[in-house]
Motif scaffolding. Structure first.
Motif, PDB file in Angstrom:
ATOM      1  N   CYS A 160      37.008  34.338  38.753  1.00  0.00           N
ATOM      2  CA  CYS A 160      37.456  35.704  39.054  1.00  0.00           C
ATOM      3  C   CYS A 160      38.233  36.293  37.880  1.00  0.00           C
ATOM      4  N   LEU A 161      39.051  35.480  37.279  1.00  0.00           N
ATOM      5  CA  LEU A 161      39.826  35.940  36.125  1.00  0.00           C
ATOM      6  C   LEU A 161      38.892  36.307  34.979  1.00  0.00           C
ATOM      7  N   LYS A 162      37.867  35.485  34.782  1.00  0.00           N
ATOM      8  CA  LYS A 162      36.893  35.743  33.722  1.00  0.00           C
ATOM      9  C   LYS A 162      36.162  37.061  33.968  1.00  0.00           C
ATOM     10  N   GLU A 163      35.910  37.369  35.236  1.00  0.00           N
ATOM     11  CA  GLU A 163      35.204  38.598  35.597  1.00  0.00           C
ATOM     12  C   GLU A 163      36.159  39.769  35.829  1.00  0.00           C
ATOM     13  N   LYS A 164      37.425  39.576  35.463  1.00  0.00           N
ATOM     14  CA  LYS A 164      38.456  40.619  35.583  1.00  0.00           C
ATOM     15  C   LYS A 164      38.716  41.035  37.026  1.00  0.00           C
ATOM     16  N   LEU A 165      38.481  40.113  37.959  1.00  0.00           N
ATOM     17  CA  LEU A 165      38.837  40.338  39.366  1.00  0.00           C
ATOM     18  C   LEU A 165      40.237  39.767  39.572  1.00  0.00           C
ATOM     19  N   LYS A 166      41.216  40.437  39.045  1.00  0.00           N
ATOM     20  CA  LYS A 166      42.560  39.871  38.956  1.00  0.00           C
ATOM     21  C   LYS A 166      43.204  39.647  40.325  1.00  0.00           C
ATOM     22  N   ASP A 167      43.036  40.596  41.228  1.00  0.00           N
ATOM     23  CA  ASP A 167      43.675  40.442  42.541  1.00  0.00           C
ATOM     24  C   ASP A 167      43.124  39.224  43.282  1.00  0.00           C
ATOM     25  N   VAL A 168      41.812  39.031  43.214  1.00  0.00           N
ATOM     26  CA  VAL A 168      41.208  37.875  43.872  1.00  0.00           C
ATOM     27  C   VAL A 168      41.667  36.586  43.198  1.00  0.00           C
ATOM     28  N   ALA A 169      41.741  36.613  41.869  1.00  0.00           N
ATOM     29  CA  ALA A 169      42.189  35.433  41.132  1.00  0.00           C
ATOM     30  C   ALA A 169      43.612  35.055  41.530  1.00  0.00           C
ATOM     31  N   ILE A 170      44.483  36.043  41.658  1.00  0.00           N
ATOM     32  CA  ILE A 170      45.868  35.767  42.059  1.00  0.00           C
ATOM     33  C   ILE A 170      45.909  35.142  43.451  1.00  0.00           C
ATOM     34  N   THR A 171      45.129  35.693  44.371  1.00  0.00           N
ATOM     35  CA  THR A 171      45.098  35.155  45.731  1.00  0.00           C
ATOM     36  C   THR A 171      44.687  33.685  45.730  1.00  0.00           C
ATOM     37  N   GLU A 172      43.670  33.359  44.941  1.00  0.00           N
ATOM     38  CA  GLU A 172      43.188  31.976  44.907  1.00  0.00           C
ATOM     39  C   GLU A 172      44.171  31.044  44.206  1.00  0.00           C
ATOM     40  N   PHE A 173      44.756  31.493  43.091  1.00  0.00           N
ATOM     41  CA  PHE A 173      45.755  30.665  42.404  1.00  0.00           C
ATOM     42  C   PHE A 173      46.952  30.388  43.318  1.00  0.00           C
TER      43      PHE A 173
END
Length: 542
Positions: A160-173
């Protein structure tokens, strides 16, 4: 316009005769005539695919197989659909969509570990092809059926971070970091929270968790069951679709079935040393969960499979331990890894000191050159590195090997049995407890029947071998194996198997007369009329 039944039967018979005569292209044309009147006949498409392979028309075979599989799914024959998709997978091993479809069908069947393995394979292929968003879709599918899989969710966050889906990446982290805290993995939790703060420096919860000691009493309950509550098969199969993927045509009754999440995983990261440590400490449940997680990543790794076999042994599942450890010990002996083979043999003999197979194998390992194999004890020793014996692969949850029984051209000794079939007769001699988990063995039996109907005799025999180890299917499964041998024109081998079954103490109940009947028919076909007459006379009714 439909075809009259009599004409349909005559056309099908003509097509079969052409195929038997080796005129495969003409047979395909005749089979296609049947499709004019029955365009939704999955069996016809499957047969056309098989014939197309014989003339090396792989694209035509694949097209026919896809049509057959789609129709089998529509008709509710999921096992047959899986069998056909596996045919396609052999022809297109790098086609990610096939693994996705197999995963979806395993979700429908409730085999979540199998589904996870298929989805992981699909995701890896999509990543290799540069289709990151499709890989992310597959990881989301896994997260829905196995919400506690922190490795997958961490990978999701990174993609998600690689695809610039930052909000989703934060949720998963954040999810992974909290899970690591609950598991006592403080350093890894810190890494996850630090990744959040790199994306969003003002993220309050990540900062609080990073700067303050973990207080479990203030944390929310683990979300293992709550995440899956209310989800259905549709949420995974239809709710997460890959771009350009093929959608399964399933009835609403199937799609609305409540989702059954995979068993939870917990503890330290999955590594071989950690799995061995858990086994040594007697923590069998965690050791098994960990090694199954490792097998999802590399199902061919014998070291992982050996740990699973030792877990079976310590749990008292002697039949499963025998199946796993015996062939690994054989393989390691053939590879020159004699010390490791000896360790497995000694471990098994501590539990089953009178097992003649392991005792004989121990003699070979300690006395014979390493390249000698159990399958060819009377042949000259094969130098190491020249040729190695084939052995079964163990796949997670119900995992399946591709080449258990060779085709007729491989030359099974006349009247002899494959080692894996021969092993079926060791159970009663060993006097072990009957296996439990009858549903699993019924699934293997049903899948074997589906494979046999599809003409996949090798795969069918493999499934029947597994089913025969169950508490109720020994006679039925062995009879079906003999039928597969007969279909491969290995009548002498089929006779040898049925004779062994008839002499086995488990050959009781309603299946016994059928064994006698099938054996009598084989005797008759082989010109042994006296033996056939004796058996026919001994059958009360069939």
């Amino acid at each position: 316009m439909s075809v009259a039944p009599d004409k349909k039967d005559a056309t099908a018979e003509r097509a079969r005769q052409l195929a038997d005569a080796g005129q495969y292209a003409q047979a395909i044309k005749v089979w296609r005539q049947l499709l004019d009147g029955s365009p939704n006949d999955a069996n016809v498409y499957n047969t056309i695919g098989d014939l197309a392979l014989k003339i090396k028309n792989n694209p035509g075979a694949i097209d026919a197989y896809y049509k057959a599989a789609r129709l089998f799914v529509q008709e509710g024959f999921h096992l047959k659909a899986i069998a056909v998709y596996k045919k396609i997978r052999k022809l297109e091993p790098d086609r990610a969509e096939v693994y996705t479809l197999l995963g979806d069908l395993n979700v429908v069947r409730g085999l979540m570990h199998n589904a996870v393995a298929d989805y992981l394979s699909s995701a890896k292929l999509f990543l290799k092809a540069g289709k990151t968003m499709n890989a992310l879709t597959l990881l989301r599918k896994i997260a829905k059926i196995d919400p506690q899989n922190t490795d997958v969710r961490m990978r999701m966050a990174e993609l998600c971070l690689k695809e610039k889906l930052k909000d989703v990446a934060i949720t998963e982290f954040l999810y992974v970091g909290k899970a690591y805290q609950r598991q006592g993995r403080a350093a890894e939790a810190r890494t996850a929270f630090e990744k959040i703060l790199k994306i969003a420096p003002d993220h309050a919860e990540a900062r609080r968790r990073l700067d303050s000691p973990y207080q479990p009493e203030l944390d929310e309950p683990e979300p293992s069951a709550t995440e899956a509550a209310g989800m259905t098969v549709a949420d995974v199969v239809q709710g997460e679709m890959v771009e350009g993927g093929i959608e399964l045509s399933l009835p609403e009754s199937t799609l609305s079935t409540p989702l059954q999440p995979a068993p939870e995983a917990e503890g330290a990261p999955a590594t071989l040393p950690e799995a061995r440590s858990l086994l040594a400490r007697g923590n069998l449940a965690k050791a098994e969960r960990m090694v199954r997680a490792l097998l999802l990543e590399d199902a061919d790794q014998l070291e992982y499979q050996a740990i699973l076999g030792l877990v079976y042994l310590k749990k008292g599942q002697i039949a499963a331990a025998y199946d796993t450890l015996y062939r690994i010990a054989q393989a390691w002996h053939a590879q020159g890894r004699r010390d490791e083979a000896s360790e497995l043999i000694d471990a098994y003999l501590m539990a089953e000191p009178d097992d003649s197979d392991f005792l004989q194998l121990k003699v070979r390992v300690t006395q014979e050159p390493a390249a000698a194999t159990a399958e060819t004890p009377d042949l000259p020793v094969i130098p190491a590195g020249v040729e190695k014996p084939a052995f079964l692969e163990v796949e997670p949850a119900a995992a399946l090997a591709e080449t258990v029984v060779p085709p007729a051209t491989a030359g099974i000794p006349a009247g002899g049995l494959e080692p894996d079939v021969e092993a079926l007769f060791q159970e009663s001699r060993k006097g072990g407890k009957a296996p439990v988990g009858g549903d699993k063995y019924e699934t293997h039996y049903d899948l074997g029947v589906a494979y046999k109907e599809m003409g996949l005799l090798t795969e069918a025999i493999e499934e029947f071998q597994l089913a025969a180890r169950g508490p109720t299917r020994f006679v039925d499964a062995c009879t079906m194996i003999a039928a597969c041998y007969k279909a491969q024109r290995l009548n002498t081998t089929a006779v040898g198997l049925l004779e062994r079954v008839l002499a086995d103490p488990r050959c009781t109940g309603p299946g016994g007369p059928y064994v006698k009947y099938d054996l009598a028919v084989l005797y008759e076909e082989g010109g042994l009329t006296d033996k056939a007459a004796h058996l026919f006379a001994d059958i009360p009714s069939v």
